[in-house]
Design an enzyme around this catalytic site. Sequence first.
Site, mmCIF file in Angstrom:
data_model
loop_
_atom_site.group_PDB
_atom_site.id
_atom_site.type_symbol
_atom_site.label_atom_id
_atom_site.label_comp_id
_atom_site.label_asym_id
_atom_site.label_seq_id
_atom_site.Cartn_x
_atom_site.Cartn_y
_atom_site.Cartn_z
ATOM 1 C CE LYS A 37 5.433 4.807 7.026
ATOM 2 N NZ LYS A 37 5.237 6.166 7.451
ATOM 3 C CB CYS A 70 12.326 50.811 1.991
ATOM 4 S SG CYS A 70 11.491 50.052 0.594
ATOM 5 C CB CYS A 122 8.870 49.823 3.503
ATOM 6 S SG CYS A 122 8.560 51.375 2.655
ATOM 7 C CG ASP A 150 4.318 12.293 5.484
ATOM 8 O OD1 ASP A 150 4.280 11.874 6.660
ATOM 9 O OD2 ASP A 150 5.169 13.093 5.069
ATOM 10 C CB CYS A 207 10.729 54.022 -1.424
ATOM 11 S SG CYS A 207 10.336 53.631 0.291
ATOM 12 C CE1 TYR A 211 -3.181 1.801 8.979
ATOM 13 C CE2 TYR A 211 -3.273 3.709 7.547
ATOM 14 C CZ TYR A 211 -2.901 3.130 8.734
ATOM 15 O OH TYR A 211 -2.272 3.876 9.677
ATOM 16 C CB CYS A 243 7.034 52.054 -0.772
ATOM 17 S SG CYS A 243 8.277 50.885 -1.324
ATOM 18 C CE LYS A 253 9.827 6.971 6.558
ATOM 19 N NZ LYS A 253 9.827 7.030 7.983
ATOM 20 C CD GLU A 281 -2.537 -1.131 2.754
ATOM 21 O OE1 GLU A 281 -2.353 -0.216 3.585
ATOM 22 O OE2 GLU A 281 -3.216 -2.133 2.989
HETATM 23 S S1 IVH Z 1 -0.230 -0.145 8.625
HETATM 24 C C1 IVH Z 1 0.706 -2.133 12.970
HETATM 25 N N1 IVH Z 1 -0.630 1.124 6.376
HETATM 26 O O1 IVH Z 1 2.660 4.782 8.968
HETATM 27 C C2 IVH Z 1 0.868 -0.865 12.217
HETATM 28 N N2 IVH Z 1 0.328 2.358 8.172
HETATM 29 O O2 IVH Z 1 4.628 3.347 11.525
HETATM 30 C C3 IVH Z 1 -0.058 -0.820 11.068
HETATM 31 N N3 IVH Z 1 0.754 4.710 7.655
HETATM 32 O O3 IVH Z 1 1.857 5.490 12.114
HETATM 33 C C4 IVH Z 1 0.184 0.357 10.227
HETATM 34 N N4 IVH Z 1 0.005 4.647 5.585
HETATM 35 O O4 IVH Z 1 -0.051 5.916 10.639
HETATM 36 C C5 IVH Z 1 -0.172 1.222 7.646
HETATM 37 N N5 IVH Z 1 -1.085 2.098 4.319
HETATM 38 C C6 IVH Z 1 -0.625 2.196 5.577
HETATM 39 C C7 IVH Z 1 -0.129 3.417 6.088
HETATM 40 C C8 IVH Z 1 0.344 3.445 7.409
HETATM 41 C C9 IVH Z 1 0.531 5.416 6.532
HETATM 42 C C10 IVH Z 1 1.368 5.252 8.883
HETATM 43 C C11 IVH Z 1 0.690 4.822 10.150
HETATM 44 C C12 IVH Z 1 1.801 4.540 11.118
HETATM 45 C C13 IVH Z 1 3.035 4.664 10.306
HETATM 46 C C14 IVH Z 1 3.860 3.401 10.407
#
Ligand code: IVH
Length: 664
Positions: A110, A405, A423, A112, A408, A223, A428, A311, A108
């Site tokens: 991740k 400034c 300023c 942010d 001017c 998720y 100006c 990551k 999946e």
């Molecule tokens: S699964 C048991 N799936 O990433 C942990 N986490 O440390 C299950 N995050 O704080 C997490 N997208 O908030 C999972 N598709 C995804 C995610 C996801 C973002 C975040 C989650 C967690 C950190 C992982």
Amino acid sequence: MSGERLSELKRIIEKANYHYYGLDDPILSDAEYDSYMQELLEIEKKYPELVTNDSPSQRVGGFVASQFPKVRHSETLLSLDNAFDAGDLKDFDRRVRSVIPEIEYLVELKIDGLTVALTYEDGVLQRAATRGDGEVGEEITANVKTIRAVPLRLWENSEIEVLPVLDVRGEGYMPKESFLQLNREREEEELAFFANPRNAAAGSLRQQDSKITAQRKLGYFSYQLLQAEQLGLRTQQEVLKALSEYGFNVNRNYKVFNNIDEVIEYCSMMTGERHSFPYDIDGLVIKVNNLTHQRELGYTAKSPRWAIAYKFPAEQVETIVKDIVINVGRTGVLTPTAILKNVFVAGSTVGRATLHNLDNIRDKDIRIGDYVLLHKAGDVIPEIIKSLPQKRTGDETVFKMPEECPACGSPVSRLEGEVAHRCQNISCPSRQREALIHFVSRDAMNIEGLGPAVVSQLLDNQLIKDAADLYFLEYSRLIGLERMGEKAVQNLLDAIESSKQRGLAPLIFALGIRHVGVKIGKVLANRYGTMEALLNASEDELQSIGDIGEIMAKSIVNFFRDEANQNFIKKLEVAGVKMFAERQVTTQILAGKSIVVAGTLKEWDRRGIEQLIESLGGKFTSSVSRNTSFVVYGESAGSKLDKARGLGITAYNEEEFKQIIRDS
Ligand code: IVH
């Protein structure tokens, strides 16, 4: 009567959410959705005793929490182990396969953002909490309810059972576009920037007033479902499907693989595509797909053994600050900008980065000549993270704010309690140029073809002094200027002409009143309707409007008290710039509604009521059908009213109808 309509509205809105988020197949336009929501709010305003915990009205916000109560999570929220390269992923795979030799992975995005844990009881959202330390989080239910992607009640269908208690986990986030817009608004209102969408999302969910959260346009991807096995689900893929059947937003960019080599290839491909999503992602999450296998693999003290986060390499690059230059903005603020050695980061070449103010330069100790670490906030705004003092040669120079400034020569001052240097000279030339650029910009008068270069050209040729002069430009004076052929001149004049019809809200924003952004422009236009009414508004009156505080009210009154500003507005008026709001700027409370009038009304004749309904955005129809939104009835209503009642369509008498339009 209203009770029935209320249930119907709830059903319509919930169904729309289910289709939008769960099925990714919208059935209502935004305008239709808003109009149903508006109708629901009206009924609830009239009958507050009918407001329930799962009513879509909870999404509008307005609950003020003094603090966030602590809640203990039913199961600890663990974090994920990180993988940074193919080697780490192979190690993970080896560990997994030492327990389960044949394995399927689901990968999946991740997201942010920040984890938000949801608890549903009998299908109704009871509690939403932040991660906190994993054991105990903060309860942010009222704020989370404002996120449309979070169902307030789970969608019931035969595919998936709703257990008495269900725990769902997922990521709350702010889309990049909302983040950029929020920062633009904050700049207008002279508030501190959010560094990135994640911080902005976290800040928004920790708002004490949920009305503010509601304005921040957050998203949510679910998720995880703690009761998955109890529900008979066998894989993570089935969990995602079940979540969308409940009406959750599930990120559809997931993929299943049979071996780690395919996963590694996918990770490398996605690293190249990481910027192509409308939200920030910082990696991928690789999960063992089979839930039984997950259980067998179990957990370490910190994290599951069945998942790992890949990551993306941090997109931070080194570059050199060649110079720091000052721009004087329309409110007189001196903003330092770093001129950088060109560098490629997060998809484009960057040569400048704003440094915001002197405090920021000092805090990060950024000197001219320094090596610095750069990234893009929200994937868009170049930002210097820190300087790299270990790389200094001794030739670097410490930046000083000029005392005069640069545009001017007037003295620069820093007011008590402000971070900005300013300023103070309102004439100006740099301030005037910036004010003009603001006036013509997209959210303001939206004059196409009139960018900063043309503004400078007009100023340099002394064809204009202020924005109102634009409306008096003549063809004969423009033709023949550089890059001003017949077509260009005509297009420019046409664009200027049509901007006269922009309306009150953008015009108020265009004036460049301190602290008044696009949003407040709309609020003021709605409240006052005409420029004249706004000109006479008092501080107290302004402050009685929800979104306007003391500083803003003062700034507005001061602006309109200034004679030069009054003259400027007069000049715009003489030029024919529209100074009033359209009906749709006030509320189109009947938008999307189809209305039938039965019988004779006391206050309006047929033509009159038809005009009224249409002016409020509604559609006047003569016969009752299933598509009729409601009926307004008077004397001798007869068969139309009977038919409406037979179909379960709401009917208002004349007094009730008046009440509805009066409340708007
Ligand atoms: S699964 C048991 N799936 O990433 C942990 N986490 O440390 C299950 N995050 O704080 C997490 N997208 O908030 C999972 N598709 C995804 C995610 C996801 C973002 C975040 C989650 C967690 C950190 C992982």
